[in-house]
Design a protein around this motif. Structure first.
Motif, PDB file in Angstrom:
ATOM      1  N   GLN A 105     -52.537  58.423  14.592  1.00  0.00           N
ATOM      2  CA  GLN A 105     -53.347  59.601  14.282  1.00  0.00           C
ATOM      3  C   GLN A 105     -54.809  59.375  14.620  1.00  0.00           C
ATOM      4  OE1 GLN A 105     -53.298  60.923  10.216  1.00  0.00           O
ATOM      5  NE2 GLN A 105     -54.336  62.848  10.684  1.00  0.00           N
ATOM      6  N   MET A 106     -55.238  58.109  14.584  1.00  0.00           N
ATOM      7  CA  MET A 106     -56.640  57.792  14.828  1.00  0.00           C
ATOM      8  C   MET A 106     -56.730  56.345  15.291  1.00  0.00           C
ATOM      9  SD  MET A 106     -59.685  57.869  11.978  1.00  0.00           S
ATOM     10  CE  MET A 106     -61.293  57.134  12.289  1.00  0.00           C
ATOM     11  N   LEU A 107     -57.449  56.100  16.396  1.00  0.00           N
ATOM     12  CA  LEU A 107     -57.668  54.756  16.914  1.00  0.00           C
ATOM     13  C   LEU A 107     -59.148  54.421  16.827  1.00  0.00           C
ATOM     14  CD1 LEU A 107     -56.946  52.153  18.526  1.00  0.00           C
ATOM     15  CD2 LEU A 107     -57.252  53.501  20.618  1.00  0.00           C
ATOM     16  N   VAL A 108     -59.438  53.284  16.211  1.00  0.00           N
ATOM     17  CA  VAL A 108     -60.801  52.752  16.168  1.00  0.00           C
ATOM     18  C   VAL A 108     -60.818  51.517  17.055  1.00  0.00           C
ATOM     19  CG1 VAL A 108     -62.609  51.762  14.711  1.00  0.00           C
ATOM     20  CG2 VAL A 108     -61.174  53.624  13.833  1.00  0.00           C
ATOM     21  N   ILE A 109     -61.654  51.540  18.096  1.00  0.00           N
ATOM     22  CA  ILE A 109     -61.639  50.450  19.067  1.00  0.00           C
ATOM     23  C   ILE A 109     -63.068  50.006  19.368  1.00  0.00           C
ATOM     24  CG2 ILE A 109     -61.576  52.015  21.072  1.00  0.00           C
ATOM     25  CD1 ILE A 109     -59.698  49.914  22.398  1.00  0.00           C
ATOM     26  N   GLU A 110     -63.232  48.707  19.509  1.00  0.00           N
ATOM     27  CA  GLU A 110     -64.568  48.157  19.719  1.00  0.00           C
ATOM     28  C   GLU A 110     -65.051  48.321  21.152  1.00  0.00           C
ATOM     29  OE1 GLU A 110     -65.534  45.230  21.854  1.00  0.00           O
ATOM     30  OE2 GLU A 110     -64.627  43.575  20.715  1.00  0.00           O
ATOM     31  N   THR A 111     -66.358  48.481  21.298  1.00  0.00           N
ATOM     32  CA  THR A 111     -67.040  48.391  22.586  1.00  0.00           C
ATOM     33  C   THR A 111     -68.413  47.795  22.296  1.00  0.00           C
ATOM     34  OG1 THR A 111     -65.917  50.435  23.261  1.00  0.00           O
ATOM     35  CG2 THR A 111     -67.648  49.620  24.708  1.00  0.00           C
ATOM     36  N   ALA A 112     -68.501  46.490  22.346  1.00  0.00           N
ATOM     37  CA  ALA A 112     -69.680  45.795  21.812  1.00  0.00           C
ATOM     38  C   ALA A 112     -70.878  45.836  22.744  1.00  0.00           C
ATOM     39  CB  ALA A 112     -69.316  44.340  21.488  1.00  0.00           C
TER      40      ALA A 112
ATOM     41  N   LEU B 186     -65.436  37.770  24.913  1.00  0.00           N
ATOM     42  CA  LEU B 186     -64.171  38.465  24.675  1.00  0.00           C
ATOM     43  C   LEU B 186     -64.370  39.714  23.812  1.00  0.00           C
ATOM     44  CD1 LEU B 186     -61.670  35.486  24.310  1.00  0.00           C
ATOM     45  CD2 LEU B 186     -62.275  36.800  26.344  1.00  0.00           C
ATOM     46  N   HIS B 187     -65.271  40.556  24.303  1.00  0.00           N
ATOM     47  CA  HIS B 187     -65.502  41.893  23.772  1.00  0.00           C
ATOM     48  C   HIS B 187     -65.325  42.891  24.908  1.00  0.00           C
ATOM     49  CE1 HIS B 187     -66.947  41.296  19.665  1.00  0.00           C
ATOM     50  NE2 HIS B 187     -67.673  40.276  20.071  1.00  0.00           N
ATOM     51  N   LEU B 188     -65.159  44.159  24.548  1.00  0.00           N
ATOM     52  CA  LEU B 188     -65.072  45.209  25.547  1.00  0.00           C
ATOM     53  C   LEU B 188     -66.451  45.773  25.876  1.00  0.00           C
ATOM     54  CD1 LEU B 188     -61.940  47.176  24.253  1.00  0.00           C
ATOM     55  CD2 LEU B 188     -62.043  45.519  26.143  1.00  0.00           C
ATOM     56  N   ALA B 189     -66.596  46.241  27.115  1.00  0.00           N
ATOM     57  CA  ALA B 189     -67.715  47.056  27.579  1.00  0.00           C
ATOM     58  C   ALA B 189     -67.089  48.350  28.131  1.00  0.00           C
ATOM     59  CB  ALA B 189     -68.510  46.315  28.650  1.00  0.00           C
ATOM     60  N   PRO B 190     -67.880  49.369  28.411  1.00  0.00           N
ATOM     61  CA  PRO B 190     -67.283  50.635  28.838  1.00  0.00           C
ATOM     62  C   PRO B 190     -66.296  50.534  30.001  1.00  0.00           C
ATOM     63  CG  PRO B 190     -69.539  51.021  28.211  1.00  0.00           C
ATOM     64  CD  PRO B 190     -69.330  49.530  28.136  1.00  0.00           C
ATOM     65  N   ALA B 191     -66.591  49.734  31.025  1.00  0.00           N
ATOM     66  CA  ALA B 191     -65.664  49.629  32.157  1.00  0.00           C
ATOM     67  C   ALA B 191     -64.328  49.037  31.736  1.00  0.00           C
ATOM     68  CB  ALA B 191     -66.295  48.786  33.271  1.00  0.00           C
TER      69      ALA B 191
ATOM     70  N   ILE C 111     -65.251  54.949  18.690  1.00  0.00           N
ATOM     71  CA  ILE C 111     -65.895  53.733  19.183  1.00  0.00           C
ATOM     72  C   ILE C 111     -66.632  53.039  18.047  1.00  0.00           C
ATOM     73  CG2 ILE C 111     -67.511  52.780  20.865  1.00  0.00           C
ATOM     74  CD1 ILE C 111     -64.996  54.128  22.050  1.00  0.00           C
ATOM     75  N   THR C 112     -66.421  51.727  17.932  1.00  0.00           N
ATOM     76  CA  THR C 112     -67.060  50.937  16.892  1.00  0.00           C
ATOM     77  C   THR C 112     -67.652  49.664  17.486  1.00  0.00           C
ATOM     78  OG1 THR C 112     -66.732  50.009  14.662  1.00  0.00           O
ATOM     79  CG2 THR C 112     -64.989  49.610  16.268  1.00  0.00           C
ATOM     80  N   HIS C 113     -68.465  48.972  16.676  1.00  0.00           N
ATOM     81  CA  HIS C 113     -68.976  47.625  16.983  1.00  0.00           C
ATOM     82  C   HIS C 113     -69.999  47.612  18.108  1.00  0.00           C
ATOM     83  CE1 HIS C 113     -68.910  43.224  17.296  1.00  0.00           C
ATOM     84  NE2 HIS C 113     -68.214  43.202  16.185  1.00  0.00           N
ATOM     85  N   THR C 114     -70.671  48.710  18.383  1.00  0.00           N
ATOM     86  CA  THR C 114     -71.714  48.684  19.403  1.00  0.00           C
ATOM     87  C   THR C 114     -72.932  47.909  18.897  1.00  0.00           C
ATOM     88  OG1 THR C 114     -72.663  50.775  18.623  1.00  0.00           O
ATOM     89  CG2 THR C 114     -70.987  50.900  20.353  1.00  0.00           C
TER      90      THR C 114
ATOM     91  N   PRO D 286     -76.710  47.464  18.214  1.00  0.00           N
ATOM     92  CA  PRO D 286     -77.709  48.514  17.972  1.00  0.00           C
ATOM     93  C   PRO D 286     -78.667  48.740  19.135  1.00  0.00           C
ATOM     94  CG  PRO D 286     -77.449  47.154  16.013  1.00  0.00           C
ATOM     95  CD  PRO D 286     -76.644  46.495  17.098  1.00  0.00           C
ATOM     96  N   ALA D 287     -79.075  47.677  19.814  1.00  0.00           N
ATOM     97  CA  ALA D 287     -80.026  47.829  20.913  1.00  0.00           C
ATOM     98  C   ALA D 287     -79.410  48.508  22.128  1.00  0.00           C
ATOM     99  CB  ALA D 287     -80.591  46.465  21.306  1.00  0.00           C
ATOM    100  N   GLU D 288     -78.089  48.564  22.183  1.00  0.00           N
ATOM    101  CA  GLU D 288     -77.417  49.121  23.361  1.00  0.00           C
ATOM    102  C   GLU D 288     -76.566  50.344  23.054  1.00  0.00           C
ATOM    103  OE1 GLU D 288     -77.117  46.136  26.828  1.00  0.00           O
ATOM    104  OE2 GLU D 288     -75.323  45.989  25.594  1.00  0.00           O
ATOM    105  N   THR D 289     -76.572  50.818  21.825  1.00  0.00           N
ATOM    106  CA  THR D 289     -75.668  51.907  21.454  1.00  0.00           C
ATOM    107  C   THR D 289     -75.854  53.134  22.335  1.00  0.00           C
ATOM    108  OG1 THR D 289     -75.484  51.164  19.159  1.00  0.00           O
ATOM    109  CG2 THR D 289     -75.006  53.483  19.594  1.00  0.00           C
ATOM    110  N   GLY D 290     -77.095  53.548  22.575  1.00  0.00           N
ATOM    111  CA  GLY D 290     -77.341  54.733  23.398  1.00  0.00           C
ATOM    112  C   GLY D 290     -76.795  54.573  24.802  1.00  0.00           C
ATOM    113  N   LEU D 291     -77.022  53.415  25.421  1.00  0.00           N
ATOM    114  CA  LEU D 291     -76.531  53.172  26.774  1.00  0.00           C
ATOM    115  C   LEU D 291     -75.013  53.112  26.795  1.00  0.00           C
ATOM    116  CD1 LEU D 291     -77.015  52.555  29.740  1.00  0.00           C
ATOM    117  CD2 LEU D 291     -77.361  50.135  29.117  1.00  0.00           C
ATOM    118  N   ILE D 292     -74.413  52.459  25.805  1.00  0.00           N
ATOM    119  CA  ILE D 292     -72.949  52.392  25.740  1.00  0.00           C
ATOM    120  C   ILE D 292     -72.364  53.796  25.660  1.00  0.00           C
ATOM    121  CG2 ILE D 292     -70.997  51.671  24.298  1.00  0.00           C
ATOM    122  CD1 ILE D 292     -72.732  49.210  23.512  1.00  0.00           C
TER     123      ILE D 292
END
Length: 267
Positions: free
Chosen positions: A180-187, A200-205, A224-227, A229-235
């Motif tokens: 019903q809901m997926l929470v996935i990291e993109t650090a 061993l973290h994900l990036a958008p690509a 999307i979780t675990h961004t 803070p300094a990069e959240t807007g760009l992510i």
């Protein structure tokens, strides 16, 4: 089942809390700094903690929370707080935190027979029954032994990837679940893709390639979780860009949303 987002940031800053989710009022998934925003009476109602792995941003509040509620739990003659984790995670906590140097060993306080803390090991692919909830332990790929979780509820599963890199085994499991809901990291952002790969973290690509493993015809919101803070807007910009230009032949677009501390969901 109610899911409260206590923290979903990859680091601390003003308004940013690290990973922690409260399921109903009695089960905590990870124990990052977001736990510290709970009132004492709510902390005292937590009887179970599910840990994805041993990194500090996911366990930092566990020793402090135990200290905060110790007198209440003892006065109410409550059973030990059960911490469910991989054996390697438990060993790390015993060695590096609850070692009577960094923090008291609450697994033997006030006594070994009546402790405030009990460690409960699990293994990947195990199905747990915790606090009235059915929880599947999912595989993760990280720099330390790690897992994700799928928590079953009336309307479907709440799925949390934990900290992970490319993970085919995770999708093999997820594609068999009523998600019903997926929470996935993109650090990290794609400009830090090499750091993401090394840690061993994900990036958008790499997130885009992971989401391409969702089974045909399956659609659910992806949070999307675990961004950092300094990069959240760009992510956010990079994720929006790839999702507006799908790279699969059948023109799949995902229902991608942004997770925020304080969000509440009913499943």
């Amino acid at each position: 089942m109610k899911v409260r987002v206590l923290g979903c940031s990859g680091a601390i800053a003003q308004g940013c809390r690290t990973t922690s989710f409260l399921l109903d009022d009695n089960v905590l998934v990870d124990a990052g700094t977001g736990v510290g925003d709970l009132p004492l009476e709510e902390m005292a109602r937590i009887d179970h903690v599910l840990l994805t792995h041993s990194h500090l941003d996911h366990v930092a509040s566990l020793p402090l929370m135990l200290d905060s509620v110790a007198s209440t739990r003892m006065a109410d003659n409550r059973p030990p707080l059960q911490v469910h984790a991989l054996p390697q995670t438990i060993a790390a906590l015993r060695t590096h935190i609850f070692n009577n140097v960094i923090w008291p060993d609450f697994a033997s306080i006030p006594s070994a027979d009546t402790p405030l803390l009990k460690f409960v090991p699990f293994v990947v692919d195990e199905r747990l029954h915790v606090g009235g909830k059915m929880v599947d332990v999912l595989p993760a790929v990280h720099t330390v032994p790690a897992v994700g979780f799928a928590v079953h509820a009336d309307k479907g599963c709440w799925v949390f990837s934990g900290d992970t890199w490319r993970n085919p085994a995770f999708w093999e499991r997820v594609n068999k679940l009523p998600v019903q809901m997926l929470v996935i990291e993109t650090a990290f952002s794609d400009r830090e893709r090499e750091l993401a790969r090394r840690s061993l973290h994900l990036a958008p690509a790499s997130l885009a390639e992971e989401l391409d493993q969702i089974g045909p015809g399956r659609r659910f919101p992806v949070y999307i979780t675990h961004t950092k803070p300094a990069e959240t807007g760009l992510i956010m910009q990079e994720i929006q860009r790839f999702d507006e230009t799908p790279n699969r032949a059948n023109d799949v677009r995902h229902d991608i949303r942004w997770l925020s501390a304080g969000d509440t969901f009913e499943l």
